[in-house]
Design a protein around this motif. Structure first.
Motif, mmCIF file in Angstrom:
data_model
loop_
_atom_site.group_PDB
_atom_site.id
_atom_site.type_symbol
_atom_site.label_atom_id
_atom_site.label_comp_id
_atom_site.label_asym_id
_atom_site.label_seq_id
_atom_site.Cartn_x
_atom_site.Cartn_y
_atom_site.Cartn_z
ATOM 1 N N TRP A 50 -21.236 46.429 58.602
ATOM 2 C CA TRP A 50 -20.374 45.440 58.739
ATOM 3 C C TRP A 50 -20.677 44.268 59.876
ATOM 4 O O TRP A 50 -20.550 43.314 59.692
ATOM 5 C CB TRP A 50 -18.748 45.983 58.838
ATOM 6 C CG TRP A 50 -18.177 46.669 57.503
ATOM 7 C CD1 TRP A 50 -17.932 47.751 57.283
ATOM 8 C CD2 TRP A 50 -18.060 45.604 56.443
ATOM 9 N NE1 TRP A 50 -17.492 47.821 56.062
ATOM 10 C CE2 TRP A 50 -17.648 46.743 55.461
ATOM 11 C CE3 TRP A 50 -18.087 44.438 55.938
ATOM 12 C CZ2 TRP A 50 -17.060 46.610 54.134
ATOM 13 C CZ3 TRP A 50 -17.795 44.136 54.719
ATOM 14 C CH2 TRP A 50 -17.464 45.160 53.713
ATOM 15 N N GLY A 59 -21.607 58.639 46.366
ATOM 16 C CA GLY A 59 -21.263 57.343 46.969
ATOM 17 C C GLY A 59 -21.947 57.255 48.271
ATOM 18 O O GLY A 59 -22.025 58.372 49.112
ATOM 19 N N THR A 60 -21.954 55.992 48.895
ATOM 20 C CA THR A 60 -22.185 55.911 50.180
ATOM 21 C C THR A 60 -21.153 55.081 50.856
ATOM 22 O O THR A 60 -20.531 54.192 50.405
ATOM 23 C CB THR A 60 -23.521 54.977 50.308
ATOM 24 O OG1 THR A 60 -23.362 53.841 49.796
ATOM 25 C CG2 THR A 60 -24.913 55.735 49.752
ATOM 26 N N SER A 61 -21.139 55.514 52.100
ATOM 27 C CA SER A 61 -19.847 54.650 53.008
ATOM 28 C C SER A 61 -20.501 53.639 53.646
ATOM 29 O O SER A 61 -21.652 53.504 54.126
ATOM 30 C CB SER A 61 -19.122 55.845 53.745
ATOM 31 O OG SER A 61 -19.995 56.081 54.999
ATOM 32 N N LEU A 62 -19.690 52.430 53.733
ATOM 33 C CA LEU A 62 -20.044 51.421 54.622
ATOM 34 C C LEU A 62 -19.854 51.532 55.800
ATOM 35 O O LEU A 62 -18.851 51.655 56.562
ATOM 36 C CB LEU A 62 -19.574 50.197 53.907
ATOM 37 C CG LEU A 62 -19.682 49.809 52.632
ATOM 38 C CD1 LEU A 62 -18.622 48.598 51.924
ATOM 39 C CD2 LEU A 62 -21.121 49.602 52.354
ATOM 40 N N THR A 63 -20.730 51.835 56.821
ATOM 41 C CA THR A 63 -20.528 52.082 58.052
ATOM 42 C C THR A 63 -20.360 50.961 59.101
ATOM 43 O O THR A 63 -20.488 49.427 58.444
ATOM 44 C CB THR A 63 -21.821 52.581 58.760
ATOM 45 O OG1 THR A 63 -23.045 51.621 58.647
ATOM 46 C CG2 THR A 63 -22.416 53.846 57.773
#
Length: 62
Positions: free
Chosen positions: A10, A2-6
């Protein structure tokens, strides 16, 4: 994986959302003004005003 939303994602998302919202409002207002102008242009002139004798026509003859 998974990738995190930085935070950069945003921030860019918010900027693009504001830009596309503004573009949508401007385009819809322009199209609306164009449609109103076209409808006013196509309206026949005789419908703009009515004469007094047309308003006081008798409903039925006996």
């Amino acid at each position: 994986m998974g990738t995190s939303l930085t935070p950069d994602f945003w921030r860019l998302f918010a900027v693009l959302l504001v830009i596309f919202t503004a573009v949508t409002v401007v385009v819809s207002a322009g199209v609306d003004a164009l449609v109103v102008r076209l409808l006013r242009h196509r309206r026949p002139a005789y419908r703009l005003s009515r004469t007094a004798d047309q308003q006081e026509r008798p409903l039925a003859h006996r």
